[in-house]
Every structure is written in C-alpha cells, then in structure tokens.
Design a protein around this motif. Structure first.
Motif, short mmCIF file in Angstrom:
data_model
loop_
_atom_site.label_atom_id
_atom_site.label_comp_id
_atom_site.label_asym_id
_atom_site.label_seq_id
_atom_site.Cartn_x
_atom_site.Cartn_y
_atom_site.Cartn_z
N ALA A 1 48.49 19.18 20.18
CA ALA A 1 48.23 18.69 21.53
C ALA A 1 47.88 19.85 22.46
O ALA A 1 48.38 20.96 22.27
CB ALA A 1 49.45 17.95 22.06
N PRO A 2 47.03 19.62 23.45
CA PRO A 2 46.81 20.65 24.46
C PRO A 2 48.14 21.01 25.12
O PRO A 2 48.94 20.14 25.44
CB PRO A 2 45.86 19.97 25.46
N GLY A 3 48.37 22.31 25.29
CA GLY A 3 49.66 22.73 25.85
C GLY A 3 50.77 22.82 24.82
O GLY A 3 51.92 23.08 25.17
N HIS A 4 50.45 22.57 23.54
CA HIS A 4 51.41 22.71 22.44
C HIS A 4 52.60 21.76 22.58
O HIS A 4 53.70 22.07 22.14
CB HIS A 4 51.90 24.17 22.34
N GLN A 5 52.39 20.60 23.17
CA GLN A 5 53.43 19.59 23.26
C GLN A 5 53.41 18.73 22.00
O GLN A 5 52.63 18.95 21.09
CB GLN A 5 53.25 18.76 24.53
N THR A 6 54.28 17.72 21.95
CA THR A 6 54.38 16.89 20.75
C THR A 6 53.13 16.06 20.55
O THR A 6 52.60 15.46 21.49
CB THR A 6 55.61 15.97 20.85
N VAL A 7 52.67 16.01 19.31
CA VAL A 7 51.51 15.20 18.94
C VAL A 7 51.88 14.38 17.72
O VAL A 7 52.70 14.81 16.88
CB VAL A 7 50.29 16.11 18.67
N ARG A 8 51.29 13.20 17.60
CA ARG A 8 51.55 12.32 16.45
C ARG A 8 50.29 12.23 15.59
O ARG A 8 49.17 12.15 16.10
CB ARG A 8 51.97 10.93 16.91
N TYR A 9 50.51 12.19 14.28
CA TYR A 9 49.40 12.15 13.33
C TYR A 9 49.95 11.77 11.96
O TYR A 9 51.17 11.71 11.76
CB TYR A 9 48.72 13.53 13.25
N ALA B 1 41.67 21.08 18.09
CA ALA B 1 41.72 22.09 17.03
C ALA B 1 40.94 23.29 17.53
O ALA B 1 39.81 23.17 17.99
CB ALA B 1 41.08 21.55 15.75
N PHE B 2 41.60 24.46 17.49
CA PHE B 2 40.89 25.68 17.90
C PHE B 2 41.25 26.81 16.96
O PHE B 2 42.28 26.80 16.29
CB PHE B 2 41.18 26.05 19.36
N GLY B 3 40.36 27.80 16.90
CA GLY B 3 40.53 28.91 15.98
C GLY B 3 40.73 30.23 16.67
O GLY B 3 40.15 30.49 17.73
N ASP B 4 41.57 31.08 16.08
CA ASP B 4 41.76 32.46 16.53
C ASP B 4 42.13 32.56 18.00
O ASP B 4 41.71 33.47 18.71
CB ASP B 4 40.50 33.28 16.24
N GLY B 5 42.91 31.59 18.48
CA GLY B 5 43.40 31.64 19.86
C GLY B 5 42.40 31.29 20.93
O GLY B 5 42.73 31.36 22.12
N MET B 6 41.19 30.87 20.56
CA MET B 6 40.14 30.56 21.53
C MET B 6 40.24 29.08 21.95
O MET B 6 39.48 28.23 21.49
CB MET B 6 38.77 30.88 20.95
N GLU B 7 41.20 28.77 22.84
CA GLU B 7 41.42 27.38 23.24
C GLU B 7 40.24 26.81 24.01
O GLU B 7 40.05 25.58 24.05
CB GLU B 7 42.70 27.29 24.08
N GLY B 8 39.45 27.67 24.64
CA GLY B 8 38.31 27.19 25.41
C GLY B 8 37.17 26.68 24.54
O GLY B 8 36.22 26.07 25.05
N ASP B 9 37.24 26.92 23.25
CA ASP B 9 36.18 26.51 22.32
C ASP B 9 36.80 25.61 21.25
O ASP B 9 36.78 25.91 20.07
CB ASP B 9 35.52 27.74 21.70
N ALA B 10 37.37 24.49 21.70
CA ALA B 10 38.14 23.63 20.81
C ALA B 10 37.35 22.40 20.41
O ALA B 10 36.48 21.92 21.13
CB ALA B 10 39.45 23.21 21.49
#
Length: 299
Positions: A169-177, A268-277
């Motif tokens: 989840a954005p902000g690293h909160q709880t997500v369901r899947y 989903a983002f790679g290498d810490g680049m949250e702006g390119d998710a």
C-alpha cells in the motif's frame, strides 16, 4: 553509415544545489543549516568534488565519440541507444536508478566521493575513465552480468529493478491480497501485511539484507550474478480470513511469485523510486520473478 559511439553521462543534482534552489542563495542556505547545527562548507566541498569529477569524466570522452548528459530526474524521458556506453557519475544508488531503462548497454560506474560511497556499483575513479571507455566499447574489458527482478501486471504494466521490488500500500500501511507461487496450481493464501519485498543479490547489501537478518532466515543470500531471488512478506497478520504460512522463499530462474490485489489500491516500485510506481487495483494480478535482462556492469 554506423553511428559513432555515444557516452551518456548520468548524474544527479547535489545536496548543495538542492539547498540553494530551495533557499535562493548560498547565504540563506548556510543560515538555514546553521540553525540546525550543520555547516554548509562540508556540503559545498562535496559539491565541488562532484563537479570536478564530472568535468574530468567529460574531458575523458574520446574526441571521435558523441556525448550527452542526463540528470536522474530525466531518466524516464531519455532514450538510450544500442551504441551507448553509460557512465554513471555519483553514488551506487544512481546505477540502480538507471538500470531499469537499459537494454544491454554497458555501464561504467564512477565514484565521486570515495570513502562515503561503498563503491559496490561505482567501482572506478574519474582518472580511469579515459582508458576504460575505448576498452568497454571494443569489449576488451570484463563486465559482470547482474541479475535484475521483474514485475509484470495483467494489464501489461512492467517494472524492472536492480536491487528489489516492493509491492504494498502507498505509505506502507496494511494491504490485502492473495499470494501464491507460479507452480501451486492456482492455490493461494489470503494475506494482510505491510507489503512484499522481492530482492536480488545486488539488493542483498541493502533492504533485503535487513529483512533477512530480522527473520534469521535459513535461506542463503544470493550473489549479484546468481539467477535467483529472495522474497519476504512484511508483518503478515494472522486472522480468521488471512494466513501467515507463506512469508518467505526463494525464486529460481523461471519461477514466479503471484499476487492478486484485494484492496482498493496497491503499488509496486523498484529500488526505492516511489515516484515511478506501477498502480494496481481490485482483482489485478502481478507476477514477479527473475528478469530476462541483465545489467552489464564494468568490473
């Protein structure tokens, strides 16, 4: 007629440049830092070393070559060509930032601040560039083929990373899947967690290692050139409808982790680049595994 080789110099804005841009002048930036117990001269000196290194690397490009420069923030709008030799001037993380945009071009990492950078990916000094560039283009010097991780969504969105891919989840909160493996014949476990991390051997010196150490995992960390990944579920929550039996594992070449979204939004983002998710929503599925492409890093 074939094109002359092109040196693409990748760099990023320095901390000093960011401070001056934010505060307007050197003096105002210095005042801001003093109010927080810091001295701008240390930052300005690192800026000067970086710019001196950049000038030295620029002057080292052979006169018969073409050359251009690209800032990290512009990488997603830059078109790399097959004749390019990519010269990353900066920190280790900048190599990871550029890796996802390449298709086999060799990468030469140049350390601008020895002692502050680990030098895992930026392995060379500016003075070595003049001799290395012709050898790299002629393939007279060795390269390491570093494994990357790939996530592909069911709507064809694709994400590639050198260190790791985070799904949550954005902000690293709880997500369901629902989480499953590619060979589980459709069987998957419903989970609620703060996300899933899938990492490579290169990423084993960063975020992946911290999770590995925290779990005391019996799994061995991969090397950067190994065709395998490790994955960990972060803070899986047990409940009557969510499980915790699938929380860690290994993905060999050809294997995949499958995640189906059961929340309003997952990124989903790679290498810490949250702006390119990659953005995902209810019912979408994303598959994660070893990428078929490699980062060709000059040793």
């Amino acid at each position: 007629m074939s094109l002359a080789p092109r040196a693409v110099l990748v760099h990023r804005t320095t901390e000093y440049e960011e401070l001056v841009a934010r505060h307007g002048t050197h003096g105002q930036a210095a005042f801001f830092l003093r109010s927080r117990g810091r001295d701008i001269e240390e930052i300005a000196e690192r800026h000067r070393r970086t710019r001196t290194s950049m000038a030295e690397v620029t002057a080292s490009v052979p006169l018969t070559w073409r050359q251009t420069q690209v800032e990290r923030a512009d990488l997603d709008r830059f078109l790399f060509g097959p004749e390019d030799v990519v010269v990353v001037v900066g920190q280790d993380g900048l190599v990871a930032n550029v890796a996802k945009y390449l298709t086999g071009q060799p990468v030469l990492g140049v350390d601008t601040d020895p002692g502050r950078n680990p030098g895992v990916l930026v392995r060379h000094r500016p003075a070595a560039v003049a001799g290395l560039l012709p050898a790299v283009f002629a393939r007279d010097t060795g390269v390491d083929e570093l494994t990357m991780v790939e996530a592909v969504a069911d709507d064809t969105q694709r994400l590639v990373a050198l260190n790791e891919i985070y799904l949550g989840a954005p902000g690293h909160q709880t997500v369901r899947y629902r989480l499953g493996l590619g060979d589980d014949r459709g069987v998957a476990e419903a989970q609620a967690s703060s996300g899933v991390l899938v990492g490579t051997g290169t990423g084993a010196s960063g975020w992946l290692r911290s999770l590995w150490q925290e779990r005391g995992a019996a799994l061995s960390l991969p090397r950067p050139t190994d065709d395998r990944l490790l994955w960990f579920v972060r803070e899986a929550w047990p409940s009557p409808v969510t499980g915790t039996s699938l929380v860690a594992g290994e993905l060999a070449l050809g294997a995949e982790l499958r995640l189906t979204v059961e929340s309003e939004r997952l990124v989903a983002f790679g290498d810490g680049m949250e702006g390119d998710a990659v953005q995902l929503t209810w019912g979408q599925t994303v598959r994660v595994g070893v990428c078929g492409e490699r980062l060709r890093l000059v040793g």
